[in-house]
Write a protein that holds these residues in place. Sequence first.
Motif, PDB file in Angstrom:
ATOM      1  N   ASP A  16     -80.134   7.365  49.477  1.00  0.00           N
ATOM      2  CA  ASP A  16     -81.281   7.698  50.318  1.00  0.00           C
ATOM      3  C   ASP A  16     -81.219   7.067  51.704  1.00  0.00           C
ATOM      4  O   ASP A  16     -82.210   7.032  52.404  1.00  0.00           O
ATOM      5  CB  ASP A  16     -82.571   7.301  49.626  1.00  0.00           C
ATOM      6  CG  ASP A  16     -82.607   5.835  49.223  1.00  0.00           C
ATOM      7  OD1 ASP A  16     -81.547   5.191  49.253  1.00  0.00           O
ATOM      8  OD2 ASP A  16     -83.700   5.351  48.914  1.00  0.00           O
ATOM      9  N   TYR A  17     -80.058   6.557  52.108  1.00  0.00           N
ATOM     10  CA  TYR A  17     -79.926   5.977  53.450  1.00  0.00           C
ATOM     11  C   TYR A  17     -78.484   6.130  53.926  1.00  0.00           C
ATOM     12  O   TYR A  17     -77.592   6.420  53.139  1.00  0.00           O
ATOM     13  CB  TYR A  17     -80.348   4.503  53.448  1.00  0.00           C
ATOM     14  CG  TYR A  17     -79.373   3.592  52.731  1.00  0.00           C
ATOM     15  CD1 TYR A  17     -78.455   2.841  53.449  1.00  0.00           C
ATOM     16  CD2 TYR A  17     -79.376   3.473  51.352  1.00  0.00           C
ATOM     17  CE1 TYR A  17     -77.541   2.021  52.815  1.00  0.00           C
ATOM     18  CE2 TYR A  17     -78.478   2.649  50.707  1.00  0.00           C
ATOM     19  CZ  TYR A  17     -77.570   1.926  51.444  1.00  0.00           C
ATOM     20  OH  TYR A  17     -76.672   1.104  50.829  1.00  0.00           O
ATOM     21  N   ASN A  18     -78.276   5.918  55.212  1.00  0.00           N
ATOM     22  CA  ASN A  18     -76.944   5.991  55.812  1.00  0.00           C
ATOM     23  C   ASN A  18     -76.403   4.568  55.939  1.00  0.00           C
ATOM     24  O   ASN A  18     -76.887   3.808  56.756  1.00  0.00           O
ATOM     25  CB  ASN A  18     -77.031   6.667  57.175  1.00  0.00           C
ATOM     26  CG  ASN A  18     -75.693   6.829  57.846  1.00  0.00           C
ATOM     27  OD1 ASN A  18     -74.703   6.231  57.430  1.00  0.00           O
ATOM     28  ND2 ASN A  18     -75.654   7.639  58.886  1.00  0.00           N
ATOM     29  N   ALA A  36     -77.353   1.213  58.508  1.00  0.00           N
ATOM     30  CA  ALA A  36     -78.121   0.111  57.909  1.00  0.00           C
ATOM     31  C   ALA A  36     -77.606  -1.251  58.370  1.00  0.00           C
ATOM     32  O   ALA A  36     -76.520  -1.483  58.714  1.00  0.00           O
ATOM     33  CB  ALA A  36     -78.071   0.194  56.393  1.00  0.00           C
TER      34      ALA A  36
END
Length: 57
Positions: A51-53, A57
Amino acid sequence: MVLLNKRDIACMGLSITKSESVNKFMQSFKVVDASMGEELDKLPGIDLGWDYNPGKA
């Protein structure tokens, strides 16, 4: 991402879906992480951990 004009869309036999009918699939829902017991917000079609890059991050 690939941009298509109206002619490309017609040649490929595609159609454009209105955003109102897609919005219901973009609503998050609550999931409990079994390993930690934590309640998380999840989007349909995106598995936990994706759910994230990581590069941002």
